[in-house]
Motif scaffolding. Structure first.
Motif, PDB file in Angstrom:
ATOM      1  N   GLY A   9      40.929  42.065  41.401  1.00 34.87           N
ATOM      2  CA  GLY A   9      40.594  43.489  41.491  1.00 34.87           C
ATOM      3  C   GLY A   9      41.588  44.281  42.323  1.00 34.87           C
ATOM      4  N   GLN A  10      42.017  43.699  43.425  1.00 37.17           N
ATOM      5  CA  GLN A  10      43.003  44.376  44.275  1.00 37.17           C
ATOM      6  C   GLN A  10      44.351  44.488  43.567  1.00 37.17           C
ATOM      7  N   ILE A  11      44.745  43.433  42.856  1.00 42.25           N
ATOM      8  CA  ILE A  11      46.001  43.484  42.094  1.00 42.25           C
ATOM      9  C   ILE A  11      45.894  44.556  41.021  1.00 42.25           C
ATOM     10  N   ARG A  21      43.421  42.846  31.940  1.00 41.96           N
ATOM     11  CA  ARG A  21      44.835  42.612  31.632  1.00 41.96           C
ATOM     12  C   ARG A  21      45.471  41.714  32.689  1.00 41.96           C
ATOM     13  N   ILE A  22      45.099  41.912  33.949  1.00 41.72           N
ATOM     14  CA  ILE A  22      45.614  41.056  35.030  1.00 41.72           C
ATOM     15  C   ILE A  22      45.133  39.623  34.823  1.00 41.72           C
ATOM     16  N   SER A  23      43.863  39.457  34.496  1.00 45.05           N
ATOM     17  CA  SER A  23      43.315  38.123  34.237  1.00 45.05           C
ATOM     18  C   SER A  23      44.010  37.467  33.050  1.00 45.05           C
ATOM     19  N   TYR A  24      44.308  38.257  32.033  1.00 43.03           N
ATOM     20  CA  TYR A  24      45.009  37.734  30.858  1.00 43.03           C
ATOM     21  C   TYR A  24      46.383  37.192  31.246  1.00 43.03           C
ATOM     22  N   ILE A  25      47.124  37.962  32.020  1.00 47.10           N
ATOM     23  CA  ILE A  25      48.461  37.538  32.460  1.00 47.10           C
ATOM     24  C   ILE A  25      48.362  36.257  33.284  1.00 47.10           C
ATOM     25  N   ILE A  26      47.406  36.210  34.201  1.00 44.14           N
ATOM     26  CA  ILE A  26      47.222  35.027  35.054  1.00 44.14           C
ATOM     27  C   ILE A  26      46.933  33.798  34.209  1.00 44.14           C
ATOM     28  N   GLY A  27      46.051  33.940  33.231  1.00 49.67           N
ATOM     29  CA  GLY A  27      45.698  32.811  32.375  1.00 49.67           C
ATOM     30  C   GLY A  27      46.815  32.401  31.436  1.00 49.67           C
ATOM     31  N   HIS A  29      50.039  32.747  31.693  1.00 52.86           N
ATOM     32  CA  HIS A  29      51.215  32.171  32.353  1.00 52.86           C
ATOM     33  C   HIS A  29      50.854  31.096  33.372  1.00 52.86           C
ATOM     34  N   HIS A  30      49.586  30.690  33.386  1.00 53.17           N
ATOM     35  CA  HIS A  30      49.122  29.596  34.256  1.00 53.17           C
ATOM     36  C   HIS A  30      49.502  29.813  35.713  1.00 53.17           C
ATOM     37  N   ILE A  31      49.265  31.025  36.211  1.00 53.68           N
ATOM     38  CA  ILE A  31      49.550  31.339  37.612  1.00 53.68           C
ATOM     39  C   ILE A  31      48.382  30.818  38.443  1.00 53.68           C
ATOM     40  N   LYS A  32      48.664  29.890  39.316  1.00 49.90           N
ATOM     41  CA  LYS A  32      47.620  29.261  40.133  1.00 49.90           C
ATOM     42  C   LYS A  32      47.405  30.074  41.409  1.00 49.90           C
ATOM     43  N   PRO A  33      46.156  30.273  41.803  1.00 49.17           N
ATOM     44  CA  PRO A  33      45.896  31.003  43.057  1.00 49.17           C
ATOM     45  C   PRO A  33      46.358  30.186  44.259  1.00 49.17           C
ATOM     46  N   THR A  34      46.781  30.875  45.299  1.00 49.83           N
ATOM     47  CA  THR A  34      47.197  30.166  46.511  1.00 49.83           C
ATOM     48  C   THR A  34      45.994  29.679  47.296  1.00 49.83           C
ATOM     49  N   ILE A  39      34.211  31.424  44.289  1.00 50.95           N
ATOM     50  CA  ILE A  39      34.754  31.685  42.952  1.00 50.95           C
ATOM     51  C   ILE A  39      35.872  32.724  42.973  1.00 50.95           C
ATOM     52  N   ILE A  40      36.222  33.197  44.135  1.00 55.31           N
ATOM     53  CA  ILE A  40      37.240  34.247  44.263  1.00 55.31           C
ATOM     54  C   ILE A  40      38.623  33.608  44.356  1.00 55.31           C
ATOM     55  N   ARG A  41      39.510  34.047  43.470  1.00 57.44           N
ATOM     56  CA  ARG A  41      40.887  33.557  43.484  1.00 57.44           C
ATOM     57  C   ARG A  41      41.741  34.525  44.300  1.00 57.44           C
ATOM     58  N   LEU A  42      42.601  33.987  45.156  1.00 56.93           N
ATOM     59  CA  LEU A  42      43.478  34.800  45.992  1.00 56.93           C
ATOM     60  C   LEU A  42      44.933  34.484  45.656  1.00 56.93           C
ATOM     61  N   PHE A  43      45.718  35.542  45.498  1.00 57.58           N
ATOM     62  CA  PHE A  43      47.120  35.414  45.134  1.00 57.58           C
ATOM     63  C   PHE A  43      47.981  36.054  46.216  1.00 57.58           C
ATOM     64  N   ASN A  44      49.172  35.511  46.431  1.00 60.47           N
ATOM     65  CA  ASN A  44      50.056  36.067  47.462  1.00 60.47           C
ATOM     66  C   ASN A  44      50.969  37.147  46.868  1.00 60.47           C
TER      67      ASN A  44
END
Length: 65
Positions: A9-11, A21-27, A29-34, A39-44
């Motif tokens: 949501g913040q991204i 759309r952000i979730s689509y990109i993450i899925g 391109h297999h971007i793993k959360p740090t 259930i909350i994913r955090l990204f740097n």
């Protein structure tokens, strides 16, 4: 921005794009959360820039991935 952690949501707010759309990109391109908190994913910040680049690539290609 490198030490901060961002939720999807913040991204979404930061990049002014829909959360789906952000979730689509993450899925796609297999971007793993740090980190994960329950259930909350955090990204740097580096991952946010990567997501921004993938969004830019989609816009350049006219919506095709």
């Amino acid at each position: 921005m490198q030490d901060e952690r961002f939720t999807v949501g913040q991204i979404s707010e930061l990049l002014q794009e829909p959360p789906a759309r952000i979730s689509y990109i993450i899925g796609k391109h297999h971007i793993k959360p740090t980190e994960r908190i329950a259930i909350i994913r955090l990204f740097n910040g580096q991952q946010v820039e990567l997501i921004r680049q993938y969004l830019y690539d989609i816009q350049i290609r006219g919506g095709r991935c």
